[in-house]
Design a protein around this motif. Structure first.
Motif, PDB file in Angstrom:
ATOM      1  N   ASN A 285       0.811  -1.221   0.000  1.00 26.15           N
ATOM      2  CA  ASN A 285       0.000   0.000   0.000  1.00 26.15           C
ATOM      3  C   ASN A 285       0.844   1.270   0.000  1.00 26.15           C
ATOM      4  O   ASN A 285       0.776   2.057  -0.918  1.00 26.15           O
ATOM      5  CB  ASN A 285      -0.939  -0.002   1.213  1.00 26.15           C
ATOM      6  CG  ASN A 285      -1.790  -1.251   1.270  1.00 26.15           C
ATOM      7  OD1 ASN A 285      -2.723  -1.419   0.499  1.00 26.15           O
ATOM      8  ND2 ASN A 285      -1.458  -2.153   2.178  1.00 26.15           N
ATOM      9  N   THR A 286       1.622   1.473   1.038  1.00 27.00           N
ATOM     10  CA  THR A 286       2.399   2.701   1.171  1.00 27.00           C
ATOM     11  C   THR A 286       3.854   2.479   0.785  1.00 27.00           C
ATOM     12  O   THR A 286       4.347   1.341   0.753  1.00 27.00           O
ATOM     13  CB  THR A 286       2.352   3.208   2.615  1.00 27.00           C
ATOM     14  OG1 THR A 286       3.036   2.261   3.461  1.00 27.00           O
ATOM     15  CG2 THR A 286       0.915   3.374   3.091  1.00 27.00           C
TER      16      THR A 286
ATOM     17  N   LYS B  30       3.774   5.948  -4.390  1.00 26.75           N
ATOM     18  CA  LYS B  30       3.306   7.287  -4.739  1.00 26.75           C
ATOM     19  C   LYS B  30       2.554   7.318  -6.064  1.00 26.75           C
ATOM     20  O   LYS B  30       1.372   7.066  -6.109  1.00 26.75           O
ATOM     21  CB  LYS B  30       4.457   8.284  -4.681  1.00 26.75           C
ATOM     22  CG  LYS B  30       4.975   8.466  -3.244  1.00 26.75           C
ATOM     23  CD  LYS B  30       5.768   9.714  -3.076  1.00 26.75           C
ATOM     24  CE  LYS B  30       6.348   9.833  -1.665  1.00 26.75           C
ATOM     25  NZ  LYS B  30       5.356   9.974  -0.610  1.00 26.75           N
TER      26      LYS B  30
ATOM     27  N   PRO C 134      -3.653   4.636  -2.209  1.00 26.93           N
ATOM     28  CA  PRO C 134      -2.259   4.279  -1.927  1.00 26.93           C
ATOM     29  C   PRO C 134      -1.923   2.918  -2.517  1.00 26.93           C
ATOM     30  O   PRO C 134      -2.587   1.922  -2.227  1.00 26.93           O
ATOM     31  CB  PRO C 134      -2.196   4.255  -0.394  1.00 26.93           C
ATOM     32  CG  PRO C 134      -3.604   4.027   0.045  1.00 26.93           C
ATOM     33  CD  PRO C 134      -4.484   4.636  -0.992  1.00 26.93           C
TER      34      PRO C 134
ATOM     35  N   SER D 218       1.671   0.588  -3.511  1.00 26.16           N
ATOM     36  CA  SER D 218       3.115   0.437  -3.609  1.00 26.16           C
ATOM     37  C   SER D 218       3.417  -0.978  -4.065  1.00 26.16           C
ATOM     38  O   SER D 218       2.532  -1.836  -4.109  1.00 26.16           O
ATOM     39  CB  SER D 218       3.798   0.728  -2.272  1.00 26.16           C
ATOM     40  OG  SER D 218       3.457  -0.219  -1.290  1.00 26.16           O
TER      41      SER D 218
END
Length: 404
Positions: A108-109, A259, A267, A269
């Motif tokens: 996610n991040t 990003k 989000p 990643s």
């Protein structure tokens, strides 16, 4: 009387009242956006020259990405990884092909991607390289910014990010950024990876010396060490190539992405690597409930397809040349130095004039949003959909701020 009618002051007071003060935002309250432009709660428009720290490479509400999100919202948003959904394989395959890698692990991040990369590198070190159990170490660079988790801040050299969050996670060796000799000397028999940003964003868009990245690649290959490139800010078109590593013809063993991969909508990643690296993971050893969810995959697949056309990389190259030419004209006229690549720039302001924060506040008053870092430095990272006229406008407003 006019100030009494504005919504911004009350909205800022409410935000300050109800949130932890871990950010110091500019006094702007955004309510809508499109392309390169933001509109605040009082109807004032701003040119976005930060783009969510590169999370908005394709601008606000890119129509292709918004359409993908709307379509997926009407069908399926989350399954967890307990099941496979119909958006998963396409996303993983197309991203792997973009990265020229065998496999993708969605998270996610950006911080989750970095944590994943650290875990995979350690496991690879023990299972493949034969590192002494519990002794794996990773070489990192001074001035790094890889996220905010306890493990990641353990090897930060930014005291604001690190202080009072100990005890710190061991297993990292910090060397000067851009110093290939120091990096080489830091590698020993228990080193499993070198983790670096090809361009250091938070530090002020610091580009390493020419030949540094190829040197890191060569040393990692010679020493049987993984080269992990954190392209969370620098990747996906920001610098004029798909990845910042591409400028020097370098392919790392592992890409860390985030990003812009979520298109500024959700989000997203990912870690991308070959099967001999990511293949060390087995069921139950790592995961995320939301990682690779249907909504994220639907949006991120369209992001990958936008990048596959090459249009945004070309825009970043061509418009970046215009941006940097304009900024270089201000060196000696309030700017001390300009760094960067593509549509990404770090500007050092003469500290005798003002701080970076003051410059950003004055730019905001003129309808341009940017962000300061490390005292007298500000960063510009406009969306890749920005126009020549908008770039010229941003440079002109900066010139006016510097002229006082």
């Amino acid at each position: 009387m006019i100030d009494d009618m504005l919504r911004t002051p009350e909205a800022i007071r409410d935000a300050e009242r109800w949130t932890a003060h871990n950010y110091h935002p500019l006094p702007v309250v955004i309510s809508s956006a499109e392309g390169s432009w933001l509109t605040d709660v009082d109807g004032r428009r701003y040119l976005d020259c930060l783009a969510g720290y590169s999370a908005l490479n394709f601008g606000h509400r890119h129509p292709t990405l918004i359409a993908a999100a709307h379509a997926q919202l009407d069908r399926l948003t989350l399954t967890s990884r307990a099941f496979v959904h119909d958006q998963f394989a396409d996303f993983c395959r197309e991203l792997a092909e973009l990265c020229r890698k065998d496999l993708v692990l969605p998270m996610n991040t950006g911080a989750e991607a970095v944590e994943t990369g650290i875990k995979v590198a350690r496991k690879w070190g023990y299972q493949v390289k034969g590192v002494t159990p519990g002794q794996a170490n990773i070489v990192v660079a001074e001035g790094n910014f890889h996220g905010r988790t306890t493990t990641i801040v353990s090897f930060s050299t930014d005291e604001d990010a690190r202080a009072d969050f100990g005890p710190y996670t061991p297993g990292f060796t910090v060397v000067p950024y851009g110093d290939l000799a120091a990096l080489t000397a830091a590698i020993d028999e228990n080193t499993v990876a070198v983790l670096i940003e090809p361009i250091q964003g938070e530090q002020g868009v610091v580009v390493p010396p020419e030949g540094y990245l190829p040197g890191v690649r060569r040393v990692c290959t010679e020493q049987n060490v993984l080269f992990i490139a954190d392209e969370i800010q620098s990747g996906l078109g920001r610098t004029g190539d798909t990845f910042a590593c591409d400028h020097e013809g370098v392919t790392p063993d592992m890409y860390l992405l985030g990003k812009a991969l979520g298109g500024g909508i959700v989000p997203v990643s990912a870690v991308a690597a070959n099967a001999d690296v990511l293949g060390v993971l087995r069921p139950g050893q790592h995961g995320s409930t939301f990682g690779g969810n249907p909504l994220a995959c639907a949006v991120a697949t369209e992001v990958v397809r936008l990048l596959a056309t090459g249009e945004f990389q070309r825009r970043s190259t061509e418009l970046g040349a215009r941006l940097h030419a304009g900024l270089r004209s201000l060196v000696g006229r309030g700017l001390v130095a300009v760094r960067g690549r593509g549509l990404w720039a770090g500007l050092d302001i003469d500290p005798a004039l003002m701080s970076g924060r003051e410059a950003c506040e004055r730019l905001a008053e003129r309808g341009v949003l940017a962000k300061d870092t490390h005292g007298a430095t500000i960063r510009l990272a406009p969306p890749l959909v920005i126009t020549e006229e908008e770039i010229d406008h941003a440079v002109a407003q900066l010139a006016a701020v510097l002229a006082g």
